[in-house]
Write an enzyme that holds these catalytic residues in place. Structure first.
Site, PDB file in Angstrom:
ATOM      1  N   ASP A 259       0.861  -1.179   0.000  1.00 15.20           N
ATOM      2  CA  ASP A 259       0.000   0.000   0.000  1.00 15.20           C
ATOM      3  C   ASP A 259       0.899   1.232   0.000  1.00 15.20           C
ATOM      4  O   ASP A 259       1.382   1.653   1.043  1.00 15.20           O
ATOM      5  CB  ASP A 259      -0.892  -0.055   1.240  1.00 15.20           C
ATOM      6  CG  ASP A 259      -1.896   1.083   1.307  1.00 15.20           C
ATOM      7  OD1 ASP A 259      -1.814   2.002   0.479  1.00 15.20           O
ATOM      8  OD2 ASP A 259      -2.767   1.040   2.191  1.00 15.20           O
ATOM      9  N   ASP A 393     -17.202   4.802  -1.196  1.00 19.16           N
ATOM     10  CA  ASP A 393     -16.024   4.374  -0.447  1.00 19.16           C
ATOM     11  C   ASP A 393     -16.453   3.981   0.977  1.00 19.16           C
ATOM     12  O   ASP A 393     -17.640   3.860   1.273  1.00 19.16           O
ATOM     13  CB  ASP A 393     -14.989   5.494  -0.453  1.00 19.16           C
ATOM     14  CG  ASP A 393     -13.559   4.985  -0.478  1.00 19.16           C
ATOM     15  OD1 ASP A 393     -13.246   4.098   0.328  1.00 19.16           O
ATOM     16  OD2 ASP A 393     -12.761   5.487  -1.285  1.00 19.16           O
ATOM     17  N   ASP A 506     -10.583  -3.267  -2.078  1.00 14.67           N
ATOM     18  CA  ASP A 506      -9.433  -2.376  -1.900  1.00 14.67           C
ATOM     19  C   ASP A 506      -8.635  -2.848  -0.681  1.00 14.67           C
ATOM     20  O   ASP A 506      -9.049  -3.752   0.051  1.00 14.67           O
ATOM     21  CB  ASP A 506      -9.954  -0.946  -1.694  1.00 14.67           C
ATOM     22  CG  ASP A 506      -8.874   0.109  -1.849  1.00 14.67           C
ATOM     23  OD1 ASP A 506      -7.753  -0.220  -2.259  1.00 14.67           O
ATOM     24  OD2 ASP A 506      -9.169   1.283  -1.558  1.00 14.67           O
ATOM     25  N   ARG A 569      -7.410  -3.678  -6.081  1.00 16.92           N
ATOM     26  CA  ARG A 569      -6.123  -2.976  -6.099  1.00 16.92           C
ATOM     27  C   ARG A 569      -4.978  -3.990  -6.106  1.00 16.92           C
ATOM     28  O   ARG A 569      -4.103  -3.944  -6.950  1.00 16.92           O
ATOM     29  CB  ARG A 569      -6.011  -2.024  -4.900  1.00 16.92           C
ATOM     30  CG  ARG A 569      -4.843  -1.049  -5.044  1.00 16.92           C
ATOM     31  CD  ARG A 569      -4.877   0.042  -3.995  1.00 16.92           C
ATOM     32  NE  ARG A 569      -4.596  -0.449  -2.663  1.00 16.92           N
ATOM     33  CZ  ARG A 569      -4.537   0.332  -1.579  1.00 16.92           C
ATOM     34  NH1 ARG A 569      -4.769   1.634  -1.691  1.00 16.92           N
ATOM     35  NH2 ARG A 569      -4.278  -0.179  -0.390  1.00 16.92           N
ATOM     36  N   ASP A 585      -3.371   4.805  -5.769  1.00 14.11           N
ATOM     37  CA  ASP A 585      -3.545   6.144  -5.195  1.00 14.11           C
ATOM     38  C   ASP A 585      -2.567   7.139  -5.811  1.00 14.11           C
ATOM     39  O   ASP A 585      -1.542   7.491  -5.234  1.00 14.11           O
ATOM     40  CB  ASP A 585      -3.369   6.082  -3.683  1.00 14.11           C
ATOM     41  CG  ASP A 585      -4.464   5.254  -3.024  1.00 14.11           C
ATOM     42  OD1 ASP A 585      -5.499   5.029  -3.664  1.00 14.11           O
ATOM     43  OD2 ASP A 585      -4.279   4.823  -1.873  1.00 14.11           O
ATOM     44  N   HIS A 643     -12.063   9.590  -9.680  1.00 14.19           N
ATOM     45  CA  HIS A 643     -12.058   9.292  -8.241  1.00 14.19           C
ATOM     46  C   HIS A 643     -11.159  10.300  -7.544  1.00 14.19           C
ATOM     47  O   HIS A 643     -10.198  10.816  -8.131  1.00 14.19           O
ATOM     48  CB  HIS A 643     -11.553   7.870  -8.004  1.00 14.19           C
ATOM     49  CG  HIS A 643     -11.577   7.451  -6.565  1.00 14.19           C
ATOM     50  ND1 HIS A 643     -12.695   7.574  -5.764  1.00 14.19           N
ATOM     51  CD2 HIS A 643     -10.619   6.905  -5.772  1.00 14.19           C
ATOM     52  CE1 HIS A 643     -12.431   7.113  -4.559  1.00 14.19           C
ATOM     53  NE2 HIS A 643     -11.177   6.703  -4.535  1.00 14.19           N
TER      54      HIS A 643
END
Length: 914
Positions: A259, A393, A506, A569, A585, A643
């Site tokens: 991440d 989300d 996610d 993701r 991201d 997004h």
């Protein structure tokens, strides 16, 4: 969404734990709101990773491994032979298999291991189809295994395997002598390897985290050389160029799902996905290697112009994995397209999506409540901008508990979903893998009661920190657990949803704010179908397993009728069978727009045709110029979603100045006109295995200039796309490729005005703010629908327009595909797939699969033909029942034939009259 303060939570008392937890969540929010950026010290370098350091320090051309030809065993479809490490006498077994479609499979494992090592199986779409192989030579120096026009020459000393197609060497394994296999051992019975005494071999610390390493050193590594290659590419996911760079003097490319928010550009840092397939391409052909290993992996790249102290020739890749076995597929192309197909034949393709999934998606972290969702949907209609899917989300849930709704902000979810559906729209909601450890949460209660959580090294339920605070993580490697989570999607369980709800998985690397490198400790334990294994052996498969469960749940939710749409993701080889991906991201800067093209292009040749980026950037507020250009680029990428995170300004298109809104509206509407083209491309992807988005070298393999181009690309072999990705640009240099180093190119037609470009090389194309440089190749036919409605679902019965762009020989061909746009009935023959051809002044349509049947009233409404040598006076539509005279209208660069009304299921001809 990502990152947090990093510390070792698992040795803390409760008071300190709670304090650290609060700091973690505050730091996570600070990061995702853009207050701080990525902290490189959180993530390892190769030098800080003991196994990478050991493998990288192997001396080239001094391999300690040699073949024992006398141990050869032959079978109808494989051979096995022993390998010995001369330094310690440990014995391994090499297996070589032939696979249908010009592929070899090699596997190396210990002959008598202390325990079973993890072998990846789920990445393959089905058991591989083996073919008969023959040993045509066997002596003390080498073995030669052959099938068809392919052969593998296995050298005994030094150990090396050369792979040939049609007597041309395409891949060599261990040509540099970097093969390494750290066998299992015990601390009490160490081998004579120097590895036993190296720091980090038996336990390892990083920052404040301790890795217990109960199995000791267990790395595997091998180098692969591509003698014919002028470029290497593949091994996503990295925010780097399409052509892989030499890693000499820096870190290798890293494959370890992490991440990493506001990730850095132009380097090989690990990101959210790991797809260990690499390709080498040159003017003499293409080959690939799929290194099937789910452990942390680093890949060194050696390019031809940097050969030092090695005897091998050609560009090379050195794969280094922390655990597992050597398990590799050698893809002997020999063209780019064939090689890409060989990979998808092994790992699968994306199933045909519903058109709604290929249309425009509007997302934000987070829309405030039901009223906000429906108000945004309504304003898309007010401003005449099509949109198919609203996204929610994590804030829609009750206290970050998945499969729930916040009773204050989303008290009537079914009503909201049905209101969207009445407008032809869908809703997508997020479901992450972390489970809030709250006593009043039924999912946590079930997982605790039945032992469904991943365990820590001591066998207790693992606890970490993520968005809900204290969280545990489902053990998706256990098929019972996957079934449980799949069941949660069924309407009898999640009865506040409908079949119109799509799913977003996610944070599934998995993201653990309190863990090493913000992920799960490697000595955690998983209960797999092959037994209990450490997380280190399976890490890169965790998100894969979650999406596998999600796909099963959505498929059964609709009784097999509705095609699921899932966005993930984290991903691994084979994840494309279950989910689409996005680039994670990113940030609202021009460099991230440029990187989205490179990343999705690399993903496409690695099996992931369904790829896109957060349009506008997840972090920061894009300028109006960037916002416009990103929507224009997204309109010609497979997955098209806007997004943004919670700290950014609201950025629905009508909140920008009117002129910007109109530019964005035009880009989105253009996407909708091309939805029939996207639909046929994805159908052909599933049917034939080729990428949807393609590098220029796919179809121009003999033009070296195309090898490293990554700011433009092809859609199938029909459109060439060069998004405007530079701030303030008034011109872009488009490269029109040649068929050989000195040969001719194709004709290319600007899709807006049909200006023809008959040249090869770079051409400066003027661009204003409305211009998207896209060109249709001469010799192709592209289907469109020109009646744009508020959602793709409302365009189902609208008529088609055919765009016919002729080549130098006054010919063109293309395809058209149609079905019910929702179900899997197309796999049972309920579809229409036609070949459309223009030749000798006749445009004709013929069914490709005559036995396939699908009842439809949809027709061809209009035909546009460009590139004609002379002007037709009229046209005649000829069907099985009658002939109809048609008017031909001359436009500036084309001819149009309107009222050519004929059902797409019919076979017909339009004859030009002169």
């Amino acid at each position: 969404m990502i990152m947090a303060y990093h510390t070792n939570y698992f040795s803390l008392d409760r008071e300190t734990f709670n304090m650290k937890l609060a700091i973690s969540i505050l730091c996570a929010v600070a990061l995702v709101t853009g207050v701080i950026s990525v902290d490189r010290t959180i993530f390892k370098t190769c030098e800080q990773s003991s196994f990478c350091r050991r493998c990288r320090n192997v001396e080239p051309n001094n391999s300690s491994y040699e073949l024992v030809p006398a141990t050869l065993s032959t079978y109808s479809d494989s051979i096995t032979v022993d390998l010995v490490n001369k330094n310690n006498g440990h014995i391994f077994v090499l297996k070589v298999e032939g696979i249908h479609g010009d592929v070899f499979h090699i596997a190396i494992d210990e002959k008598t291991p202390l325990k079973k090592r993890y072998c990846v199986t789920d990445a393959l779409k089905e058991p591989i189809k083996l073919v008969a192989v023959e040993v045509v030579k066997s002596n003390s120096n080498e073995l030669v295994v052959k099938y068809g026009q392919n052969k593998a020459v296995i050298h005994a000393t030094p150990f090396k395997i050369d792979f040939y197609r049609s007597e041309m060497l395409f891949v060599s394994a261990n040509a540099r002598g970097l093969f390494k296999f750290e066998h299992y051992r015990t601390k009490a019975n160490k081998s004579n390897d120097d590895v036993d005494n190296e720091p980090g071999a038996w336990e390892e610390d990083f920052n404040s985290f301790h890795d217990s390493k109960p199995n000791g050193p267990e790395a595997v590594a091998m180098d692969f050389t591509f003698p014919q290659a002028g470029v290497l590419f593949g091994i996503p996911e990295h925010a780097d160029s399409f052509a892989l760079k030499s890693t000499s003097g820096g870190d290798p490319y890293r494959l370890y799902n992490l991440d990493v928010g506001e990730f850095e550009l132009d380097n090989g840092m690990a990101l959210y996905g790991s797809v260990p397939v690499i390709y080498g391409h040159g003017t003499k052909g293409t080959a690939g290697v799929f290194w099937m290993n789910a452990a942390e992996t680093w890949v060194d790249i050696y390019n031809q112009d940097l050969q030092k102290n090695v005897s091998s020739s050609g560009s090379a890749a050195h794969f280094m994995s922390e655990s597992g076995i050597v398990d590799a597929f050698i893809l002997l192309g020999e063209t780019p397209q064939n090689t890409f197909k060989q990979y998808t034949d092994l790992t699968g393709v994306a199933p045909l999506p519903q058109p709604a999934a290929l249309a425009f998606h509007q997302s934000r972290w987070n829309y405030n409540d039901e009223k906000d969702v429906l108000n945004v949907s309504k304003h898309f209609d007010i401003h005449d901008i099509p949109m198919d899917t609203m996204w929610l989300d994590i804030e829609y849930t009750e206290e970050k508990k998945y499969f729930t709704w916040d009773p204050q902000t989303f008290p009537h979810p079914l009503e909201m979903i049905r209101n969207l559906a009445a407008s032809g729209r869908h809703l997508t909601i997020i479901i992450d893998p972390h489970i809030k450890t709250a006593n009043n949460y039924h999912v946590h209660g079930d997982c605790t009661k039945y032992g469904y959580y991943t365990k820590n090294k001591d066998g207790h339920d693992f606890e970490g920190v993520c968005w809900p605070g204290n969280s545990s993580y489902a053990d998706f490697f256990n098929p019972v657990v996957r079934k449980y989570f799949a069941d949660q999607y069924l309407l009898e369980n999640f009865n506040t949803t409908t079949n119109d709800v799509f799913i977003w998985n996610d944070m599934n690397e998995p993201s653990v704010f309190s863990g090493p490198e913000l992920t799960m400790p490697k000595d955690n334990l998983h209960n797999t179908e092959m037994g209990t294994f450490e997380h280190r052996a399976v890490h890169n498969l965790y998100g894969f397993m979650q999406t596998k469960a999600t796909f099963d749940g959505l498929y059964r939710r609709g009784n097999g009728k509705y095609r699921p749409f899932i966005l993930t993701r984290s991903h691994f080889a084979g994840s494309q069978r279950y989910a689409a991906i996005w680039t994670g991201d990113n940030t609202g800067d021009w460099g991230y727009l440029q990187m989205s093209l490179k990343t999705c292009l690399t993903q496409a040749v690695s099996g992931f045709s369904f790829c896109g980026s957060d349009v506008g950037g997840f972090f920061k507020d894009p300028s109006a110029d960037l916002f416009e250009r990103w929507h224009q680029a997204g309109a010609f990428q497979p997955f098209f979603r806007a997004h943004a995170n919670m700290s950014t300004k609201r950025r629905e298109p009508w909140l920008f100045p009117e002129d910007s809104k109109l530019v964005v509206r035009d880009a989105i509407r253009k996407r909708y006109t091309y939805l029939p083209f996207w639909y046929v491309m994805f159908y052909e992807h599933e049917r034939f295995g080729y990428p949807v988005m393609r590098p220029l070298l796919s179809h121009y393999p003999n033009d070296p200039e195309t090898f490293a181009i990554d700011n433009q690309y092809l859609l199938a072999d029909r459109l060439l796309v060069h998004p405007v990705a530079q701030e303030g640009a008034t011109k872009v240099d488009v490269y029109f490729p040649r068929h050989s180093a000195s040969g001719d190119g194709d004709l290319w037609y600007d899709i807006d005005d049909y200006t023809v470009y008959d040249s090869v090389g770079y051409v400066g194309i003027p661009v204003n703010r409305n211009k998207i440089p896209v060109f249709q190749r001469g010799g192709t036919i592209v289907p469109k629908k020109e009646h744009v409605r508020q959602a793709s679902t409302l365009m189902k019965n609208d008529p088609y327009t055919l765009i016919v762009c002729l080549d130098r020989y006054q010919e063109a061909n293309g395809t058209l595909y149609a079905d019910d746009e929702q179900s899997f009935e197309y796999r049972n023959g309920k579809y229409i797939y036609v070949q459309i051809e223009f030749k000798k002044n006749v445009l004709s349509s013929k069914r490709i699969d005559p036995s396939a049947k699908f009842d439809t009233q949809v027709s061809i409404e209009r035909v546009v033909i460009t590139g004609l040598d002379k002007a037709p006076q009229s046209a005649t539509l000829s069907t099985s029942s009658n002939n109809v005279a048609l008017e031909v209208i001359k436009n500036e660069n084309s001819y149009s034939i309107s009222k050519a009304t004929v059902n797409i299921a019919e076979e017909w001809k339009i004859i030009l009259n002169y």
